[in-house]
Design a protein around this motif. Structure first.
Motif, short mmCIF file in Angstrom:
data_model
loop_
_atom_site.label_atom_id
_atom_site.label_comp_id
_atom_site.label_asym_id
_atom_site.label_seq_id
_atom_site.Cartn_x
_atom_site.Cartn_y
_atom_site.Cartn_z
N ALA A 326 10.90 -1.66 4.82
CA ALA A 326 9.45 -1.51 4.71
C ALA A 326 8.88 -0.92 5.99
O ALA A 326 8.01 -0.05 5.97
CB ALA A 326 8.80 -2.86 4.42
N ARG A 327 9.43 -1.37 7.13
CA ARG A 327 8.96 -0.85 8.41
C ARG A 327 9.26 0.64 8.52
O ARG A 327 8.44 1.42 8.98
CB ARG A 327 9.61 -1.63 9.55
CG ARG A 327 8.72 -1.67 10.79
CD ARG A 327 9.23 -2.67 11.81
NE ARG A 327 9.27 -4.03 11.30
CZ ARG A 327 10.30 -4.87 11.45
NH1 ARG A 327 11.39 -4.47 12.08
NH2 ARG A 327 10.24 -6.09 10.97
N ALA A 328 10.45 1.02 8.06
CA ALA A 328 10.81 2.45 8.11
C ALA A 328 9.84 3.28 7.29
O ALA A 328 9.43 4.37 7.70
CB ALA A 328 12.24 2.64 7.60
N ILE A 329 9.46 2.76 6.13
CA ILE A 329 8.52 3.48 5.26
C ILE A 329 7.17 3.63 5.96
O ILE A 329 6.56 4.71 5.98
CB ILE A 329 8.34 2.74 3.91
CG1 ILE A 329 9.66 2.77 3.13
CG2 ILE A 329 7.21 3.35 3.09
CD1 ILE A 329 9.69 1.83 1.93
N VAL A 330 6.72 2.52 6.59
CA VAL A 330 5.41 2.55 7.23
C VAL A 330 5.42 3.42 8.49
O VAL A 330 4.44 4.08 8.80
CB VAL A 330 4.93 1.12 7.52
CG1 VAL A 330 3.63 1.12 8.29
CG2 VAL A 330 4.75 0.36 6.22
N GLU A 331 6.57 3.48 9.16
CA GLU A 331 6.69 4.36 10.33
C GLU A 331 6.44 5.81 9.92
O GLU A 331 5.82 6.58 10.66
CB GLU A 331 8.09 4.25 10.94
CG GLU A 331 8.19 3.18 12.00
CD GLU A 331 9.64 2.88 12.36
OE1 GLU A 331 10.52 3.74 12.10
OE2 GLU A 331 9.89 1.78 12.90
N VAL A 332 6.94 6.18 8.75
CA VAL A 332 6.70 7.55 8.27
C VAL A 332 5.21 7.74 7.99
O VAL A 332 4.62 8.73 8.42
CB VAL A 332 7.54 7.83 7.00
CG1 VAL A 332 7.19 9.19 6.42
CG2 VAL A 332 9.03 7.77 7.33
N CYS A 333 4.59 6.75 7.32
CA CYS A 333 3.15 6.85 7.00
C CYS A 333 2.32 7.00 8.27
O CYS A 333 1.31 7.71 8.29
CB CYS A 333 2.68 5.62 6.24
SG CYS A 333 3.42 5.45 4.62
N GLU A 334 2.73 6.27 9.31
CA GLU A 334 1.96 6.27 10.55
C GLU A 334 1.78 7.67 11.13
O GLU A 334 0.80 7.95 11.81
CB GLU A 334 2.68 5.39 11.59
CG GLU A 334 1.97 4.08 11.83
CD GLU A 334 2.80 3.11 12.65
OE1 GLU A 334 4.03 3.31 12.79
OE2 GLU A 334 2.22 2.14 13.13
N GLN A 335 2.75 8.55 10.87
CA GLN A 335 2.67 9.90 11.41
C GLN A 335 1.66 10.78 10.68
O GLN A 335 1.33 11.86 11.14
CB GLN A 335 4.05 10.56 11.33
CG GLN A 335 5.08 9.86 12.18
CD GLN A 335 6.48 10.38 11.88
OE1 GLN A 335 6.65 11.56 11.57
NE2 GLN A 335 7.47 9.52 11.95
N TYR A 336 1.20 10.31 9.52
CA TYR A 336 0.27 11.13 8.73
C TYR A 336 -0.97 10.32 8.37
O TYR A 336 -1.07 9.82 7.25
CB TYR A 336 0.96 11.66 7.47
CG TYR A 336 2.27 12.36 7.75
CD1 TYR A 336 2.29 13.69 8.15
CD2 TYR A 336 3.48 11.67 7.65
CE1 TYR A 336 3.48 14.33 8.44
CE2 TYR A 336 4.69 12.30 7.94
CZ TYR A 336 4.68 13.63 8.34
OH TYR A 336 5.86 14.25 8.63
N PRO A 337 -1.89 10.16 9.32
CA PRO A 337 -3.07 9.34 9.05
C PRO A 337 -3.82 9.85 7.81
O PRO A 337 -3.94 11.06 7.62
CB PRO A 337 -3.93 9.52 10.31
CG PRO A 337 -2.98 9.95 11.37
CD PRO A 337 -1.91 10.72 10.68
N GLY A 338 -4.26 8.92 6.99
CA GLY A 338 -5.00 9.31 5.79
C GLY A 338 -4.10 9.64 4.61
O GLY A 338 -4.58 10.06 3.56
N CYS A 339 -2.79 9.47 4.78
CA CYS A 339 -1.88 9.78 3.69
C CYS A 339 -1.95 8.71 2.59
O CYS A 339 -2.54 7.66 2.78
CB CYS A 339 -0.44 9.90 4.20
SG CYS A 339 0.27 8.34 4.75
#
Ligand SMILES: [Zn+2]
Length: 462
Positions: A326-339
Motif C-alpha cells: 500500500a505504501r508503494a502505491i501511495v508513494e507513486v501517487c505522491e509524485q502526481y498531486p491531484g491524481c
C-alpha cells in the motif's frame, strides 16, 4: 471535504528494568485500572438500562439563527449531566438516588474517568436500544441483540495522562498515567518506547490528536492515539473533466502483488511492479504443514484453534506485506498531486480445485488483496488522493493497445506455451506482446475512461 483517520501507537516499555523498562509491579496497576473502569462502566450501563425512558426522551431545540423550534432526541451531554446529578454526591446535592450512589460504590473516582465511562455507557445503551427496536420491528425470532458489554479499552481524556517529551534524549521519555493501585488513585510514570517515527507522526501538520486509548494486552501494552485530518479533495467526476488529469491504476495479483501504471494525456508515463518477494511460496509451505497437521490430528475441533502460532505468523506476514505494498502505491501517487487512484472492483475467485493447502493459500492471497486495497485507499486519502473502483470485466483478457482478444502464454526454452495461467500476454490482432499483469493494469485506465469496446457501458452509449 472529508476526514482521514489513522492510529499511531506508543508502546509502554516493560522490558527488563536494567534495560530501562518499567517496574513489573506497575503493570498490575494498569490491570487494576482497566478492571475498576470496567466495573464503573457496568454501573452506568445498569443505570441507563434501568432508566431507558430517559434515553428515549425527546426534547425541544430552538435553532439560534432562525428561532425555529424542533424536536429531537435528548443529547448525550444532557444525559451525562443528569446521570451525574442522580448518582454523584456533591456539596450542593448531597443525596443522590440511594440505589445508585456512585460516590459510595467508587470513592474518590477521578471525575474525568467517570465521565469517560458515562459517555461510553450512553453510547452503548443507545446503540443497544436502537438495535433492539429494529429487531422488534423486523419481527424475527432469532438474532435478538445481546445486552451491551462491559469491557473496553480506557480512553485517556485530558487530566488522566501526560506525555513528558521535554528531554531531547529519546531514551528517557515517560508517560504519566493516573492509575488505580487497589486502594486509591495515583500518578505513575511509565517509560515508553519512544521513537522518531512516533514523533514524526505526532507532530505532522494537519493531523489532529484525539484522546488516546490504553491498550493492555499480554504481549503488547501501549497508547493508541487516533489522529484525524481534514481532507480537501476534488470529486472524481470533477477530476475526470480535467484534460491534464493523471490516473494511477493498480492491478492486484498473487505473485506480482501490484502492478502500478501512471497515465496522463493517454500515455503511460511510469510503471512500478511490486513483487511478493516469494511470500506466496513461503506461505504455501506453511499451509502445507497446517493441512498436514489437521489431517494427522483428524478434523479440527470446532472453536479450537489449531496451529495457532503458525496462523499468527501467516497473518502477521500478510499484514506487513499489505502495508508495504500500500505504501508503494501511495508513494507513486505522491509524485502526481491531484491524481486519481484507480482499482478494479475485487472479485474473489473461489478455489475449489487443488489440494487443501492450495485452497487455503488462495484464500489468504485473496485476503491480502483486499487488505492492500483497503490500506492503499486509506493512505492515499490521507494525502488527498481519491480512489475509484472500476468494473474488472475483461481487463486481463483484452489487448490494452487495440482491444482485441488476446491469449496468455509462458515462454519456456524459447517456445511459447499457451495457457490461462501464463504470465505473458499476446494479441493476435496487433501482435502486441507484454507482461500480462502490465496489460491488465493499463486496461484499468481504459476501464476508468470507458474507452474500449469491451467496456459494457461504452457499448451502450456508442
Ligand atoms: Zn492488440
Amino acid at each position: 471535504m472529508g476526514q482521514a483517520s489513522r492510529t499511531t501507537k506508543l508502546l509502554l516499555d516493560f522490558s527488563k528494568r536494567s534495560q530501562g523498562g518499567a517496574n513489573p509491579g506497575k503493570r498490575s496497576h494498569l490491570e487494576a485500572t482497566v478492571a475498576i473502569l470496567n466495573d464503573a462502566r457496568r454501573f452506568y450501563l445498569d443505570f441507563f438500562l434501568a432508566h431507558q425512558d430517559r434515553l428515549r426522551e425527546r426534547v425541544e431545540v430552538i435553532s439560534k439563527p432562525t428561532g425555529e423550534v424542533s424536536e429531537r432526541l435528548i443529547s448525550a451531554d444532557k444525559l451525562l449531566t443528569w446521570a451525574e446529578f442522580e448518582t454523584v454526591e456533591t456539596a450542593a446535592h448531597p443525596h443522590p438516588l440511594p440505589a445508585w450512589n456512585f460516590s459510595q460504590r467508587f470513592p474518590d473516582f477521578p471525575y474525568v474517568y467517570r465521565r469517560s465511562v458515562i459517555k461510553d455507557a450512553i453510547g452503548r445503551v443507545r446503540s443497544y436500544l436502537s438495535n433492539l427496536a429494529n429487531w422488534q420491528q423486523a419481527g424475527k425470532k432469532r438474532g435478538k441483540p445481546g445486552l451491551p458489554g462491559t469491557n473496553n479499552h480506557p480512553t485517556l481524556y485530558e487530566g488522566t495522562f501526560s506525555l513528558q517529551l521535554d528531554g531531547l534524549d529519546l531514551h528517557k521519555t515517560f508517560v504519566g498515567l493516573k492509575v488505580y493501585d487497589g486502594n486509591g488513585w495515583i500518578w505513575i510514570n511509565y517509560p515508553v518506547k519512544y521513537s522518531r517515527y512516533f514523533e514524526k507522526r505526532r507532530t505532522e501538520p494537519g493531523w489532529e490528536q484525539q484522546s488516546p486509548k490504553l491498550i493492555l494486552r499480554k504481549d503488547l501494552t501501549g497508547l493508541h492515539v487516533s489522529q484525524t485530518k481534514e481532507i480537501k479533495a476534488k470529486k472524481v467526476v470533477q477530476s475526470k473533466r480535467d484534460p491534464d488529469l493523471v490516473t494511477v491504476a493498480v492491478d492486484l495479483n498473487v505473485k506480482q502483488l501490484a502492478v502500478i501504471t501512471v497515465r496522463q494525456h493517454g500515455q503511460i508515463k511510469a510503471t512500478r511492479f511490486v513483487s511478493d518477494q516469494g511470500l506466496d511460496q513461503h506461505r504455501f509451505r506453511h499451509l502445507k504443514r497446517v493441512a498436514k497437521k489437521q489431517w494427522q490430528t483428524g478434523r479440527c475441533v470446532q472453536g479450537e484453534r489449531s496451529n495457532r502460532q503458525l496462523w499468527a505468523h501467516i497473518r502477521r506476514q500478510n499484514l506487513d506485506t499489505a502495508h508495504q505494498t500500500a505504501r508503494a502505491i501511495v508513494e507513486v501517487c505522491e509524485q502526481y498531486p491531484g491524481c486519481v487512484l484507480v482499482f478494479e472492483r475485487l472479485r474473489t475467485i473461489k478455489a475449489k480445485s487443488g489440494s487443501k493447502s492450495r485452497r487455503l493459500n488462495r484464500k489468504q492471497a485473496n485476503q491480502l488483496k483486499g487488505k492492500i486495497n483497503q490500506l492503499a485507499k486509506e493512505k492515499a486519502y490521507a494525502i488527498g488522493v481519491v480512489s475509484v473502483e472500476v468494473n474488472p470485466h475483461g481487463t486481463s483478457q483484452y489487448c490494452a493497445r487495440c482491444g482485441g482478444k488476446g491469449v496468455r502464454f509462458t515462454s519456456q526454452a524459447g517456445q511459447r506455451v499457451r495457457g490461462p495461467g501464463g504470465k505473458l500476454f499476446f494479441c493476435p490482432v496487433c501482435h502486441y506482446e507484454c507482461h500480462a499483469d502490465f496489460n491488465a493494469s493499463v486496461n484499468v485506465h481504459h476501464s476508468f475512461f470507458r474507452e474500449l469496446h469491451w467496456q459494457p457501458r461504452a457499448h451502450k452509449s456508442g
